[in-house]
Design a protein around this motif. Sequence first.
Motif, PDB file in Angstrom:
ATOM      1  N   GLU A 192      -4.270  -7.280   5.517  1.00  0.00           N
ATOM      2  CA  GLU A 192      -4.930  -5.965   5.632  1.00  0.00           C
ATOM      3  C   GLU A 192      -4.132  -4.896   4.880  1.00  0.00           C
ATOM      4  O   GLU A 192      -4.703  -4.031   4.208  1.00  0.00           O
ATOM      5  N   LEU A 193      -2.811  -4.963   5.011  1.00  0.00           N
ATOM      6  CA  LEU A 193      -1.963  -3.951   4.355  1.00  0.00           C
ATOM      7  C   LEU A 193      -2.152  -3.974   2.839  1.00  0.00           C
ATOM      8  O   LEU A 193      -2.084  -2.937   2.181  1.00  0.00           O
TER       9      LEU A 193
ATOM     10  N   SER B 259      -4.826  -4.390   1.255  1.00  0.00           N
ATOM     11  CA  SER B 259      -6.061  -3.728   0.810  1.00  0.00           C
ATOM     12  C   SER B 259      -6.230  -2.349   1.467  1.00  0.00           C
ATOM     13  O   SER B 259      -7.304  -1.765   1.464  1.00  0.00           O
ATOM     14  N   GLU B 260      -5.137  -1.862   2.042  1.00  0.00           N
ATOM     15  CA  GLU B 260      -5.199  -0.601   2.801  1.00  0.00           C
ATOM     16  C   GLU B 260      -5.136   0.607   1.848  1.00  0.00           C
ATOM     17  O   GLU B 260      -4.314   0.636   0.934  1.00  0.00           O
ATOM     18  N   ASP B 261      -6.010   1.599   2.083  1.00  0.00           N
ATOM     19  CA  ASP B 261      -5.891   2.836   1.297  1.00  0.00           C
ATOM     20  C   ASP B 261      -5.353   3.978   2.166  1.00  0.00           C
ATOM     21  O   ASP B 261      -5.369   5.139   1.765  1.00  0.00           O
ATOM     22  N   GLY B 262      -4.908   3.635   3.360  1.00  0.00           N
ATOM     23  CA  GLY B 262      -4.340   4.649   4.261  1.00  0.00           C
ATOM     24  C   GLY B 262      -5.289   5.035   5.377  1.00  0.00           C
ATOM     25  O   GLY B 262      -4.855   5.483   6.439  1.00  0.00           O
ATOM     26  N   THR B 263      -6.588   4.834   5.153  1.00  0.00           N
ATOM     27  CA  THR B 263      -7.577   5.335   6.125  1.00  0.00           C
ATOM     28  C   THR B 263      -7.365   4.729   7.516  1.00  0.00           C
ATOM     29  O   THR B 263      -7.277   5.455   8.511  1.00  0.00           O
ATOM     30  N   ARG B 264      -7.251   3.390   7.565  1.00  0.00           N
ATOM     31  CA  ARG B 264      -7.127   2.738   8.884  1.00  0.00           C
ATOM     32  C   ARG B 264      -5.815   3.103   9.573  1.00  0.00           C
ATOM     33  O   ARG B 264      -5.786   3.386  10.774  1.00  0.00           O
ATOM     34  N   ILE B 265      -4.744   3.091   8.793  1.00  0.00           N
ATOM     35  CA  ILE B 265      -3.426   3.368   9.395  1.00  0.00           C
ATOM     36  C   ILE B 265      -3.371   4.801   9.908  1.00  0.00           C
ATOM     37  O   ILE B 265      -2.949   5.058  11.041  1.00  0.00           O
TER      38      ILE B 265
ATOM     39  N   TRP C  44      -2.561  -9.129   9.469  1.00  0.00           N
ATOM     40  CA  TRP C  44      -2.156  -7.723   9.290  1.00  0.00           C
ATOM     41  C   TRP C  44      -1.541  -7.518   7.901  1.00  0.00           C
ATOM     42  O   TRP C  44      -1.870  -6.540   7.214  1.00  0.00           O
TER      43      TRP C  44
ATOM     44  N   CYS D 235       0.849  -1.192   0.000  1.00  0.00           N
ATOM     45  CA  CYS D 235       0.000   0.000   0.000  1.00  0.00           C
ATOM     46  C   CYS D 235       0.887   1.244   0.000  1.00  0.00           C
ATOM     47  O   CYS D 235       2.037   1.189   0.455  1.00  0.00           O
TER      48      CYS D 235
END
Length: 385
Positions: free
Chosen positions: A362-363, A365-371, A359, A83
């Motif tokens: 998850e990374l 499919s992460e677009d930055g929002t959760r992190i 985890w 991501c």
Amino acid sequence: MKAVIIGAGMGGLSAGIALKQIGLDVEVYEQVTENKPVGAAISVWSNGVKCLNHLGLESETAALGGIVDTMSYVDGLTGDTMCRFSMQPLIEEVGQRPYPVARAELQLMLMEAYGMADINFGKKMVAVSDGPDSATVTFADGSTAEGDFVIGADGARSLTREYVLGHPAERRYAGYVNFNGLVEVDDAIGPATEWTTYVADGKRVSVMPIADNRFYFFFDVTMPEGQPFERGTAREVLAENFAGWAPGVQKLIDKLDPATTNRVEILDLDPFHTWVKGRVAVLGDAAHNTTPDIGQGGCSAMEDAVAMQFAFSDHPDDVHAALAAYESARTERAGDLVLRARKRCDVTHAKDPEATAAWYDELRSEDGTRILRGIVSNIVGGPLT
Ligand code: FAD
């Protein structure tokens, strides 16, 4: 009102500057004889930067800081980007850019802001005691210093903490060793304005920019505590631990200087809520020793310093009321950050391999929002919010 501060690390110096700002007399005592910080750099997150700004160091901090415009996670084995996203939403939400900075430069900035000539070097505290009208510190050379109160900013192995708690506190090995240093920025490792993190097998390799075209780098390697290590052999150790990893990681291993690469065993301490005994208080790592997994230990020390200033502004003539206000403003917040870091540490370093594999998924499919939401929740909640 006179404060005696033990320790000229980032906590003690920030507190010294903060208390001088409101007109207190301050004396700082430091055991080492010269400015030699352990470790290469730290990320000062937005809450820490706000504290430094509050201490009058806005332009100085910005001048030392690297520009992190984006963040990415990379599969450590394949080199595939999992991501990549902009930091802008975080900066807008909290109202301040974070700044990774070289430790030596941060330390020098704080020492100069406090007043280099006013730091008493070569003074190792060996005892602290408290009386009805003052608190007293005794040094290894037999001399003493007396103040209306004493702040023990004497770091992770704090003697002041032992005095305040009435017993020594056992720190906990977090399960990994961190190798860190500085290298010139190199696109083959990561983009110049990105915080790039390679992950796989419960290990982590990260680079982030600091001023003057440098990357702060670190490698996390899980291993038992107390393994032998000869300084200067970091390249061999890392080459063995990261054999088969992506080309960017190999490039970093080739490029680092083994002579200046630090090796730190990571420990932390269960949060505790007694930070004050009479006229003696702990601050910084002495009060909350955390793993560096959310980059908040030093920021939290800076928050302590600002909270200490606010407490003495509110109670200028009452040491006990001021220290009680400081303690109640800080223990819950700082303890929460220690526990958050511990949780992050366990996931990053595969304490439970299934959770870590989840985890990694998850990374992807992460677009930055959760992190970014997670990082923002670490940043908010301090004295300057
Ligand atoms: P210290 O920096 O340890 O300073 C304590 C000072 O007290 C020292 O100078 C010491 O010599 C002196 N002292 C000790 N005992 C005595 C005595 N008896 N008499 C006189 N002087 C004494 N934090 C972040 O915010 N962001 C990060 O990215 C980050 N990364 C980290 C990475 C690693 C690998 C590690 C280990 C830590 C990291 N931290 C980070 C945490 C940060 O380094 C600490 O929280 C911070 O240094 C604490 O500052 P301090 O002033 O409380 O303690």
